[in-house]
Structures are given as C-alpha cells and as structure tokens.
Design an enzyme around this catalytic site. Sequence first.
Site, PDB file in Angstrom:
ATOM      1  N   HIS A 262       0.858  -1.152  -0.048  1.00 26.58           N
ATOM      2  CA  HIS A 262      -0.037   0.066  -0.015  1.00 26.58           C
ATOM      3  C   HIS A 262       0.878   1.331   0.026  1.00 26.58           C
ATOM      4  CE1 HIS A 262      -4.032  -2.121   1.591  1.00 26.58           C
ATOM      5  NE2 HIS A 262      -3.814  -2.391   0.098  1.00 26.58           N
ATOM      6  N   HIS A 394      -4.037  -5.976 -10.754  1.00 28.38           N
ATOM      7  CA  HIS A 394      -2.879  -5.417 -10.228  1.00 28.38           C
ATOM      8  C   HIS A 394      -1.572  -5.749 -11.282  1.00 28.38           C
ATOM      9  CE1 HIS A 394      -3.753  -3.801  -6.165  1.00 28.38           C
ATOM     10  NE2 HIS A 394      -4.494  -5.069  -5.965  1.00 28.38           N
TER      11      HIS A 394
END
Length: 419
Positions: A262, A394
């Site tokens: 993150h 992703h």
Amino acid sequence: MPPSPDDRGTDQPWLAEPESPQHQAWLASERDRLWGFGVAAVLPEGGFGWLDDDGRVDPSRPVEAWVSCRMTHVAALEVLAGREDAAAVLDHGVRALEATLLDRERDGWYAAVGAGGPVTDKRAYEHAFVLLAAAGAVAAGHPGGERLLRHAQEVFDAHFWSDDEAMVVDVWDRDWEQLEQYRGANANMHSVEALLAVHDVTGDRRWLDRALAITDRLVNQQARAHGWLLPEHYTPAWEPMLDYNRDEPAHPFRPYGATVGHLMEWARLTLHVRTALGSEAPDWMLDAARNLFMVAVRVGWEADGAEGFVYTTDFSGVPVVRARLHWVVAEAIAAAYALWDVTADEGYRTWYTTWWDYANRFLLDGDRGSWRHELDEQNRPAATVWQGKPDVYHAYQAALLPSLGTITSFVGALAPHRD
C-alpha cells in the site's frame, strides 16, 4: 539486481529499456496473457468467479463483488485498447452490476453472492470498485455505462462519502442503518483510484477534490506522522488503531501493522492526483510519493535476507508477515515507473527493471497462467493469505502503465478526449 543494459538481449525483453519497442511489445504480450487467463472467470449465471491456480472457477467460492468489478474494469481497458472481443466481457460485467450483485430492495451492491444467498454487508471497498468499473464502462462507450455510473455515484454520495470527515466511511449493514465503528485506509485508497476515474469521465471537479482530501489526510498527515509507515486502521474520529488485528496479522484486507504494497500504491496514486491537479497540486505531493517509495523499499524489499517484498511490518519497520504477494510487486513496478516518469531519476528505472526481473523469475506462471499470487519467504508457491489466482487487475495495470505515456488514471489515459 538485473543484468546491465549491455547484457539485455531481445530474449529478455522484460529487462529492456521501458520505452524500447522490445519492452513495449513484451508488456502487450503480458497483458494478452493475463487477459486470456482472466476471461475464464466469466460465469454464465452472472458475474465473475474465483479462479484457482489452474484458471478454473472454484465452485466453493461466491461471486465476489470486488472480483467482478475488477474484471469489468480490465475489460473496459481492453475495449479502450482496441480488443473487440472484450466488449462482450464488459457487457457481462455491467449486467452483473445491474442484476447479480445489486440489492434491488435496499439499493447498493452486495459484497458477494453465493449459493447460500448474498453477503449483505455494504462495503466501501467494493463500492469503490463499482465506481471504477462504471467509469470504465462510460469511457469504453458501453450503452449502459452512464446509467450505471449515475447509480454508483448516487449510492456513494448517499452512504459512503462523509462531508463531515471529508473521507469515506467503511461498512454498513444491508439496511443502511448500522455503520461499523471502523475507518480504513484501504477502502479510501481504492476510492481515490475510483474518484480519479469518475473525474476523468465526468469532468466534475468535486470527485478530484475528494481524491485530494483523502490523499492529504492519509499520506500528508498520517503517513508523514508515522515515518511514512501508514497506519491502515482508524476509529470514527480518524485516530490510528495501531494494534488492530495484531492477533490476525495475515488478514488479506485488514492486516496488522503497515502494508508495504500500500505504500507503493499510495506513492503512485499521489502522483496520479498530482498530475490531475496540474499547477494546483500542493508542493508536498512529489516528496511524499518519494518518501513512501523509499520507506517501502527500506522495510519491505529483501527485509529478511531473501528476494521479494514482505507483506507487512510493524511500526518500527520489522517484518511481521513474510509472505510475498504478487500484487505488492505489481504495485512496486508501477510506482517505480511513475516516479521515473515524473522525475527522470534513473534510480527508479533501475528498480522498475529489478522488480520485473524478480516477477519474471518467481511470479509469472508460464505453465498454469497468470501470476502466482503468493510465495513464501523462500519464494516457493504458498497459500497462507491468498488461495488461487482470482485477480489479474494489479498485474495487468503494472503491464499497462508504462505503455500509456502518462500517469493520469488508467481510464483517463485511454478514454477518448472529453470536451
């Protein structure tokens, strides 16, 4: 480290210079490979299933809203890139959000729908992806895209965006009566991605302003205050809960501690917001993106002596969960490219190549397809945090960003010009 530029031949195009024809052709082939794996998730009864390691739908899993939205988003990007057969997959995704996953009685979208009925929580995380999928459908010219986006905006405005907090709240019950006493950085992070996409297709400045407000609180304030190790979990007053889930550190969505991937994702998103703001961007944004990246490398990469990123650390930077997750490397690749694009600092390009080299050696699954979603601390296939390969989003975006020529949102980069 990867070979020097002089040693990179056409037989290793993932190591070629990012702007070279060889590397760009390889990125396109990787997107094709990921797309070919992901479309197997299409379910005749609606939505997208959870794929196992071989690319077969796992019948024990429900139809997850986030999986269906991410696949719809990727389908929209494929349509925008010119893949004609992706239009049917995009249509399948839009229909899932208008029927399969929609709560027709109380509005909003179920978190999941399985054989035993729906998972009735109404979660900001999933609703952010509904916004993203809807914005992509609009950009790709789907005839139902505008209707879906208006609906998603209405639900988001009514239930998830808090003007008082200038942030996104997290989880409601089905009836929109009980709000969980929890606020999360993860749902807000993906909301930033979605808000940028909505701004790109609507031109409505309030969505960009919201993306900036979230980024300011979580990056400029919270991450900065904690040495760039961003806390993930908060009280309703936005006070960090640093011990949250200490007894469940490997949680796939709410792990204890700082989440290395993150930090990389926030570095990239901060640059996306900065690009969208143009001359109005605050001065802190570039340095913040650099710091997030630097700390993620320092505490995450080879933190226990082996190649790869650990999943989480504590707030002193000590590894907690040492599993190597595919999405962390994908986000590191994207962040390195974004920072190189903005700064022209060759160090970021070196990291970009280093991590593609790692991904090619350990994560890209040439036999069974897609990327291995989890490795252990010795880079062997594992399944302690994730089972199967439910997500190409992703990896697909990591293979797309260097081909866009811009670091605005993925939807905005590919969408036709908006007058």
